[in-house]
Design an enzyme around this catalytic site. Structure first.
Site, PDB file in Angstrom:
ATOM      1  N   ARG A 188       0.848  -1.204   0.000  1.00  0.00           N
ATOM      2  CA  ARG A 188       0.000   0.000   0.000  1.00  0.00           C
ATOM      3  C   ARG A 188       0.881   1.250   0.000  1.00  0.00           C
ATOM      4  O   ARG A 188       1.643   1.478   0.961  1.00  0.00           O
ATOM      5  CB  ARG A 188      -0.849  -0.024   1.274  1.00  0.00           C
ATOM      6  CG  ARG A 188      -1.622   1.227   1.535  1.00  0.00           C
ATOM      7  CD  ARG A 188      -2.163   1.245   2.962  1.00  0.00           C
ATOM      8  NE  ARG A 188      -2.961   2.421   3.158  1.00  0.00           N
ATOM      9  CZ  ARG A 188      -3.273   2.926   4.339  1.00  0.00           C
ATOM     10  NH1 ARG A 188      -2.846   2.337   5.443  1.00  0.00           N
ATOM     11  NH2 ARG A 188      -3.989   4.005   4.427  1.00  0.00           N
ATOM     12  N   TYR A 192       4.158   4.627   3.171  1.00  0.00           N
ATOM     13  CA  TYR A 192       4.134   3.721   4.319  1.00  0.00           C
ATOM     14  C   TYR A 192       5.304   2.734   4.356  1.00  0.00           C
ATOM     15  O   TYR A 192       5.429   1.973   5.313  1.00  0.00           O
ATOM     16  CB  TYR A 192       2.801   2.962   4.350  1.00  0.00           C
ATOM     17  CG  TYR A 192       1.617   3.898   4.523  1.00  0.00           C
ATOM     18  CD1 TYR A 192       1.474   4.655   5.680  1.00  0.00           C
ATOM     19  CD2 TYR A 192       0.661   4.056   3.521  1.00  0.00           C
ATOM     20  CE1 TYR A 192       0.408   5.533   5.846  1.00  0.00           C
ATOM     21  CE2 TYR A 192      -0.413   4.914   3.675  1.00  0.00           C
ATOM     22  CZ  TYR A 192      -0.531   5.659   4.836  1.00  0.00           C
ATOM     23  OH  TYR A 192      -1.587   6.530   5.003  1.00  0.00           O
ATOM     24  N   ASN A 206      -2.118   1.713  16.225  1.00  0.00           N
ATOM     25  CA  ASN A 206      -2.133   2.534  15.022  1.00  0.00           C
ATOM     26  C   ASN A 206      -3.558   2.428  14.484  1.00  0.00           C
ATOM     27  O   ASN A 206      -3.929   1.425  13.874  1.00  0.00           O
ATOM     28  CB  ASN A 206      -1.126   2.035  13.980  1.00  0.00           C
ATOM     29  CG  ASN A 206      -1.135   2.932  12.745  1.00  0.00           C
ATOM     30  OD1 ASN A 206      -2.048   3.745  12.559  1.00  0.00           O
ATOM     31  ND2 ASN A 206      -0.136   2.771  11.897  1.00  0.00           N
ATOM     32  N   HIS A 243      -8.848   9.688  12.816  1.00  0.00           N
ATOM     33  CA  HIS A 243      -9.404  11.008  12.535  1.00  0.00           C
ATOM     34  C   HIS A 243     -10.899  11.125  12.854  1.00  0.00           C
ATOM     35  O   HIS A 243     -11.433  12.216  12.842  1.00  0.00           O
ATOM     36  CB  HIS A 243      -9.120  11.365  11.067  1.00  0.00           C
ATOM     37  CG  HIS A 243      -7.713  10.998  10.670  1.00  0.00           C
ATOM     38  ND1 HIS A 243      -6.614  11.600  11.242  1.00  0.00           N
ATOM     39  CD2 HIS A 243      -7.207  10.063   9.813  1.00  0.00           C
ATOM     40  CE1 HIS A 243      -5.502  11.053  10.745  1.00  0.00           C
ATOM     41  NE2 HIS A 243      -5.840  10.112   9.874  1.00  0.00           N
ATOM     42  N   ASP A 293     -13.152   6.155  23.120  1.00  0.00           N
ATOM     43  CA  ASP A 293     -13.850   5.832  24.368  1.00  0.00           C
ATOM     44  C   ASP A 293     -13.423   4.472  24.917  1.00  0.00           C
ATOM     45  O   ASP A 293     -13.344   4.289  26.132  1.00  0.00           O
ATOM     46  CB  ASP A 293     -15.366   5.852  24.149  1.00  0.00           C
ATOM     47  CG  ASP A 293     -15.905   7.279  24.058  1.00  0.00           C
ATOM     48  OD1 ASP A 293     -15.120   8.232  24.242  1.00  0.00           O
ATOM     49  OD2 ASP A 293     -17.116   7.441  23.809  1.00  0.00           O
ATOM     50  N   SER A 324       3.435   7.282   9.003  1.00  0.00           N
ATOM     51  CA  SER A 324       3.688   8.549   8.301  1.00  0.00           C
ATOM     52  C   SER A 324       3.538   9.710   9.283  1.00  0.00           C
ATOM     53  O   SER A 324       2.950   9.552  10.361  1.00  0.00           O
ATOM     54  CB  SER A 324       2.695   8.702   7.145  1.00  0.00           C
ATOM     55  OG  SER A 324       1.372   8.838   7.642  1.00  0.00           O
ATOM     56  N   ARG A 381       0.683  16.005   6.190  1.00  0.00           N
ATOM     57  CA  ARG A 381      -0.118  15.477   5.083  1.00  0.00           C
ATOM     58  C   ARG A 381      -1.404  16.286   4.923  1.00  0.00           C
ATOM     59  O   ARG A 381      -1.439  17.457   5.268  1.00  0.00           O
ATOM     60  CB  ARG A 381      -0.361  13.975   5.311  1.00  0.00           C
ATOM     61  CG  ARG A 381       0.964  13.184   5.374  1.00  0.00           C
ATOM     62  CD  ARG A 381       0.754  11.710   5.543  1.00  0.00           C
ATOM     63  NE  ARG A 381      -0.002  11.146   4.408  1.00  0.00           N
ATOM     64  CZ  ARG A 381      -0.597   9.948   4.448  1.00  0.00           C
ATOM     65  NH1 ARG A 381      -0.509   9.211   5.540  1.00  0.00           N
ATOM     66  NH2 ARG A 381      -1.246   9.501   3.400  1.00  0.00           N
ATOM     67  N   ARG A 427      -6.023  14.851   7.983  1.00  0.00           N
ATOM     68  CA  ARG A 427      -5.229  13.852   8.719  1.00  0.00           C
ATOM     69  C   ARG A 427      -4.535  14.449   9.941  1.00  0.00           C
ATOM     70  O   ARG A 427      -3.956  13.743  10.752  1.00  0.00           O
ATOM     71  CB  ARG A 427      -4.138  13.274   7.815  1.00  0.00           C
ATOM     72  CG  ARG A 427      -4.573  12.084   7.037  1.00  0.00           C
ATOM     73  CD  ARG A 427      -3.355  11.512   6.319  1.00  0.00           C
ATOM     74  NE  ARG A 427      -3.731  11.130   4.990  1.00  0.00           N
ATOM     75  CZ  ARG A 427      -4.315   9.965   4.688  1.00  0.00           C
ATOM     76  NH1 ARG A 427      -4.549   9.069   5.604  1.00  0.00           N
ATOM     77  NH2 ARG A 427      -4.638   9.701   3.435  1.00  0.00           N
TER      78      ARG A 427
HETATM   79  C1  DQA Z   1      -1.652   6.041   9.350  1.00  0.00           C
HETATM   80  C2  DQA Z   1      -2.070   7.462   8.982  1.00  0.00           C
HETATM   81  C3  DQA Z   1      -3.569   7.545   8.725  1.00  0.00           C
HETATM   82  O1  DQA Z   1      -3.942   8.866   8.348  1.00  0.00           O
HETATM   83  C4  DQA Z   1      -3.950   6.622   7.583  1.00  0.00           C
HETATM   84  O2  DQA Z   1      -5.336   6.646   7.381  1.00  0.00           O
HETATM   85  C5  DQA Z   1      -3.459   5.232   7.789  1.00  0.00           C
HETATM   86  C6  DQA Z   1      -2.112   5.031   8.319  1.00  0.00           C
HETATM   87  C7  DQA Z   1      -0.129   5.914   9.490  1.00  0.00           C
HETATM   88  O3  DQA Z   1       0.304   4.908  10.056  1.00  0.00           O
HETATM   89  O4  DQA Z   1       0.615   6.762   9.009  1.00  0.00           O
HETATM   90  O5  DQA Z   1      -4.122   4.265   7.445  1.00  0.00           O
HETATM   91  O6  DQA Z   1      -2.235   5.726  10.600  1.00  0.00           O
END
Ligand code: DQA
Length: 150
Positions: free
Chosen positions: A22, A27, A78, A84, A91, A106, A111, A115
């Site tokens: 991906r 990433y 993660n 977002h 919660d 990232s 970005r 985000r």
């Molecule tokens: C992410 C950042 C998020 O904005 C994105 O939707 C992801 C990966 C990251 O690891 O950089 O899926 O969490």
């Protein structure tokens, strides 16, 4: 003195199962399996048991937080794009009341505008973003440090 065996729950959110293929320019090329294998091993080396799960569904991540709440001493998460807008995930982290660290491969702050806001961060002890897979290992080290200094 032997250190107490700590239990760390690692959760990966939507689309992180595709790591390696991906958007590798954003990433990286490391797969989720490679990250998880190394987290488990690094945990072992540091006297901790690490369990890793990934889901594309917010409710499943919430369920794992509930299910492992007695087992886990700390959480690394993660949340992917749920970062977002995933209020139920916020919660659930608050509800289980374990020290949690949010990780992003990232740098979400450099970005797209949407985000740059995390609804999860307020439920966490800290956030690591932009360091690629290293972020997970820094989070592991940090969460163990927090737990051992309690
Ligand atoms: C992410 C950042 C998020 O904005 C994105 O939707 C992801 C990966 C990251 O690891 O950089 O899926 O969490």
């Amino acid at each position: 003195m032997t250190k107490k065996q700590l239990h760390i729950l690692v959760l990966h959110g939507p689309n992180l199962n595709l790591l390696g293929e991906r958007e590798p320019d954003i990433y990286g090329k490391t797969t989720l399996e490679e990250i998880n294998t190394e987290l488990v091993q690094t945990g072992k080396d540091q006297g901790a048991e690490v369990k890793c799960f990934q889901s594309n569904h917010e409710g499943q991540l919430v369920d794992w937080l509930h299910e492992y709440r007695s087992w886990a001493d700390g959480v690394i998460i993660n949340p992917g794009a749920l970062t977002h807008y995933g209020l139920s995930l916020h919660d659930a982290i608050t509800a289980v009341a374990k020290p949690a660290i949010e990780v992003h491969l990232s740098n979400i702050y450099e970005r797209e505008v949407w985000r740059r806001k995390s609804v999860i961060a307020a439920a966490c002890k800290g956030v690591i973003a932009g360091l690629g897979p290293d972020g997970y290992f820094k989070a592991l080290k940090q969460v163990l440090k927090i737990l051992r200094s309690d």
